[in-house]
Design a protein around this motif. Sequence first.
Motif, short mmCIF file in Angstrom:
data_model
loop_
_atom_site.label_atom_id
_atom_site.label_comp_id
_atom_site.label_asym_id
_atom_site.label_seq_id
_atom_site.Cartn_x
_atom_site.Cartn_y
_atom_site.Cartn_z
N VAL A 80 0.84 -1.20 0.00
CA VAL A 80 0.00 0.00 0.00
C VAL A 80 0.88 1.25 0.00
CG1 VAL A 80 -1.67 1.34 1.34
CG2 VAL A 80 -1.96 -1.14 1.10
N ARG A 81 1.89 1.28 0.86
CA ARG A 81 2.76 2.46 0.92
C ARG A 81 3.52 2.65 -0.39
NH1 ARG A 81 3.48 0.70 6.45
NH2 ARG A 81 5.24 -0.61 5.80
N ARG A 82 3.91 1.55 -1.02
CA ARG A 82 4.70 1.64 -2.25
C ARG A 82 3.91 2.33 -3.36
NH1 ARG A 82 5.35 -3.43 -2.94
NH2 ARG A 82 7.18 -3.56 -1.60
N ALA B 57 -5.01 2.98 -3.17
CA ALA B 57 -3.93 1.99 -3.05
C ALA B 57 -4.38 0.71 -2.34
CB ALA B 57 -2.72 2.61 -2.34
N PRO B 58 -5.12 0.78 -1.22
CA PRO B 58 -5.57 -0.47 -0.59
C PRO B 58 -6.53 -1.28 -1.47
CG PRO B 58 -5.72 1.37 0.95
CD PRO B 58 -5.47 1.95 -0.40
N VAL B 59 -7.39 -0.60 -2.24
CA VAL B 59 -8.32 -1.29 -3.12
C VAL B 59 -7.55 -2.00 -4.23
CG1 VAL B 59 -10.26 -0.99 -4.69
CG2 VAL B 59 -10.11 0.41 -2.61
N ILE B 60 -6.55 -1.34 -4.76
CA ILE B 60 -5.72 -1.91 -5.82
C ILE B 60 -4.98 -3.14 -5.30
CG2 ILE B 60 -3.67 -1.48 -7.23
CD1 ILE B 60 -4.74 1.42 -7.54
N ILE B 61 -4.47 -3.06 -4.08
CA ILE B 61 -3.80 -4.22 -3.49
C ILE B 61 -4.77 -5.40 -3.38
CG2 ILE B 61 -2.94 -5.12 -1.28
CD1 ILE B 61 -0.73 -3.82 -2.72
N VAL C 123 -16.14 4.85 -9.03
CA VAL C 123 -15.38 5.60 -8.05
C VAL C 123 -15.39 7.09 -8.39
CG1 VAL C 123 -13.90 3.62 -7.52
CG2 VAL C 123 -13.18 5.26 -9.28
N SER C 124 -15.11 7.90 -7.39
CA SER C 124 -15.17 9.35 -7.57
C SER C 124 -13.95 9.90 -8.29
CB SER C 124 -15.33 10.03 -6.21
OG SER C 124 -14.23 9.73 -5.37
N ARG C 125 -12.82 9.20 -8.21
CA ARG C 125 -11.59 9.68 -8.85
C ARG C 125 -10.98 8.58 -9.71
NH1 ARG C 125 -7.95 13.20 -5.74
NH2 ARG C 125 -7.01 13.29 -7.82
N PRO C 126 -11.60 8.27 -10.84
CA PRO C 126 -11.12 7.16 -11.66
C PRO C 126 -9.70 7.33 -12.16
CG PRO C 126 -12.76 8.47 -12.85
CD PRO C 126 -12.79 8.92 -11.43
N GLU C 127 -9.24 8.57 -12.26
CA GLU C 127 -7.87 8.80 -12.73
C GLU C 127 -6.83 8.18 -11.79
OE1 GLU C 127 -8.88 12.40 -10.14
OE2 GLU C 127 -9.91 11.12 -11.61
N LEU C 128 -7.21 7.97 -10.53
CA LEU C 128 -6.26 7.37 -9.58
C LEU C 128 -6.12 5.86 -9.78
CD1 LEU C 128 -7.14 9.33 -6.31
CD2 LEU C 128 -5.20 9.69 -7.86
N LEU C 129 -7.02 5.27 -10.56
CA LEU C 129 -6.88 3.86 -10.91
C LEU C 129 -6.06 3.66 -12.18
CD1 LEU C 129 -10.50 2.51 -10.26
CD2 LEU C 129 -8.48 2.20 -8.81
N ALA C 130 -5.83 4.74 -12.91
CA ALA C 130 -5.09 4.64 -14.17
C ALA C 130 -3.68 4.12 -13.91
CB ALA C 130 -5.03 6.01 -14.86
N GLY C 131 -3.25 3.19 -14.76
CA GLY C 131 -1.89 2.66 -14.64
C GLY C 131 -1.70 1.64 -13.55
N ALA C 132 -2.80 1.14 -12.97
CA ALA C 132 -2.66 0.18 -11.86
C ALA C 132 -1.96 -1.10 -12.32
CB ALA C 132 -4.03 -0.14 -11.26
N LEU C 133 -2.32 -1.59 -13.50
CA LEU C 133 -1.65 -2.79 -13.99
C LEU C 133 -0.17 -2.56 -14.19
CD1 LEU C 133 -1.73 -5.70 -15.01
CD2 LEU C 133 -2.35 -4.80 -17.27
N ASP C 134 0.20 -1.39 -14.69
CA ASP C 134 1.63 -1.06 -14.85
C ASP C 134 2.33 -1.08 -13.50
OD1 ASP C 134 1.25 -0.70 -17.56
OD2 ASP C 134 0.98 1.47 -17.40
N THR C 135 1.64 -0.61 -12.47
CA THR C 135 2.21 -0.63 -11.13
C THR C 135 2.50 -2.06 -10.69
OG1 THR C 135 1.06 1.40 -10.51
CG2 THR C 135 1.83 0.01 -8.72
N PHE D 47 6.26 -6.39 -9.48
CA PHE D 47 5.74 -7.75 -9.46
C PHE D 47 6.41 -8.61 -8.39
CE2 PHE D 47 5.39 -12.14 -10.77
CZ PHE D 47 4.11 -12.23 -11.27
N GLN D 48 7.73 -8.64 -8.35
CA GLN D 48 8.41 -9.55 -7.43
C GLN D 48 8.15 -9.19 -5.98
OE1 GLN D 48 9.96 -12.42 -8.58
NE2 GLN D 48 9.62 -12.84 -6.42
N GLU D 49 8.21 -7.89 -5.68
CA GLU D 49 7.96 -7.48 -4.29
C GLU D 49 6.54 -7.83 -3.86
OE1 GLU D 49 9.10 -5.46 -6.85
OE2 GLU D 49 9.93 -3.64 -5.93
N LEU D 50 5.58 -7.56 -4.73
CA LEU D 50 4.18 -7.84 -4.39
C LEU D 50 3.93 -9.33 -4.23
CD1 LEU D 50 2.55 -5.29 -6.84
CD2 LEU D 50 2.35 -5.23 -4.35
#
Length: 198
Positions: free
Chosen positions: A62-64, A73-77, A152-164, A169-172
């Motif tokens: 989440v912090r990363r 970030a928590p939802v993406i995790i 969600v109210s701020r969809p732009e904050l989900l942009a690029g989640a897969l790239d993240t 990848f290895q750390e997650l």
Amino acid sequence: MNFLAHFFLSGKDDHLMVGNFLGDYLNNAQVSQLPPAVQKGVALHRAIDSYTDQHPEVLKGVRRMYDRHSKYAPVIIDVFYDYFLALNWSTYSEQPLSDFILDAYACLKRHHHLMPEPVHTYVPKMIADNWLETYATHNGIAYTFRRMSHRVSRPELLAGALDTMVSHFQELNTEFNAFFPDAIRHAKAFVKQVAPPQ
């Protein structure tokens, strides 16, 4: 965690599984109308979420990604962890993932009558589009975030989640595999210790 992990942590119990699935969609008044064994599944869902949100391995991820994705970030995790569960499935289950998914869908169909709108409406779509299996692929993860972006109210904050996810990848993956055995133990202890509401 998202749907796949919540289903898995319910074990083979239908009532726990359907309650665990409904955990995010019901208020307390609605929960009180469910059969006691299903109410216990809702309680399990909430216990899993609380435990996950405080686990140090989860918080690393989440912090990363907080700078890029902020409050989501928590939802993406949660979504990422379903991907990593699918990726590492044979570590945690002897049952093939495809068979487990079919069992989960069958459970939802058996208990469809317990589900309020709009859940009642989208469960058939979830099954038809095979959401649980899509979590095992990058395209499926991207589709999940596109679907979420409409709610969600701020969809732009989900942009690029897969790239993240790809970038870290290895750390997650390492963090997931450090966390998930603890989640399994926590869920089993909860089920053993907590009686259904009367």
